[in-house]
Design a protein around this motif. Sequence first.
Motif, PDB file in Angstrom:
ATOM      1  N   LEU A   1      -4.142 -25.316 -23.440  1.00 13.89           N
ATOM      2  CA  LEU A   1      -4.586 -26.641 -23.897  1.00 13.89           C
ATOM      3  C   LEU A   1      -4.497 -27.703 -22.786  1.00 13.89           C
ATOM      4  O   LEU A   1      -4.925 -28.835 -22.991  1.00 13.89           O
TER       5      LEU A   1
ATOM      6  N   LEU B   1      -1.976 -29.308 -21.727  1.00 14.36           N
ATOM      7  CA  LEU B   1      -1.186 -30.446 -22.208  1.00 14.36           C
ATOM      8  C   LEU B   1      -0.124 -30.838 -21.186  1.00 14.36           C
ATOM      9  O   LEU B   1       0.650 -29.996 -20.739  1.00 14.36           O
TER      10      LEU B   1
ATOM     11  N   ASP C   1      -0.735 -36.650 -25.752  1.00 15.81           N
ATOM     12  CA  ASP C   1      -2.137 -36.221 -25.668  1.00 15.81           C
ATOM     13  C   ASP C   1      -2.498 -35.232 -26.770  1.00 15.81           C
ATOM     14  O   ASP C   1      -3.610 -34.745 -26.831  1.00 15.81           O
ATOM     15  N   CYS C   2      -1.522 -34.914 -27.615  1.00 15.48           N
ATOM     16  CA  CYS C   2      -1.678 -33.856 -28.609  1.00 15.48           C
ATOM     17  C   CYS C   2      -1.967 -34.442 -30.001  1.00 15.48           C
ATOM     18  O   CYS C   2      -1.295 -35.364 -30.443  1.00 15.48           O
TER      19      CYS C   2
ATOM     20  N   ASN D   1      -5.950 -31.296 -27.452  1.00 17.72           N
ATOM     21  CA  ASN D   1      -5.609 -32.174 -26.340  1.00 17.72           C
ATOM     22  C   ASN D   1      -6.710 -33.226 -26.301  1.00 17.72           C
ATOM     23  O   ASN D   1      -7.832 -32.951 -25.879  1.00 17.72           O
TER      24      ASN D   1
END
Length: 147
Positions: free
Chosen positions: A82, A84, A89-90, A116
Amino acid sequence: MKITSKFLGEIEINEEQIIHFPTGIPGFEEEKQFVILPLEEQSPFAILQSVRHSHVGFVIAYPFSFYPDYAFNLAEEDIKKLKLNSPDDCLTYTIMTLKEPFADSTINLKAPIVINVKEKIGKQLILHDSDYPIRFPLSEVRGKEEE
């Protein structure tokens, strides 16, 4: 660009809205690009719509609105896939199963969709080691509110 949504009909989207799911979604592995279409402002519900096929769309829900203690750990492999760098950002959603009446609808806490938002990369996880249900009824939330 214009796409046709399973639930909302023809709509205009920006290319920047497209979220890439490199491995698709379980059962829809060939679908790699989706957009999130909010239903209403401040609503915990939205539509996860395939960009390519109008018939592939899911009602999704922000799980923390219904299960405030919802939590899981991301595996290092998923964090890398992802891309991340920060929990900020999640964004996490769960897929809903709609039923009549609406209160009998359920959300799948066992397989969250993690996005993300910065990199526009998504993945549906399967939480093999959790006790979260596949069908968490929204009516249980209502019951808790009435206590």
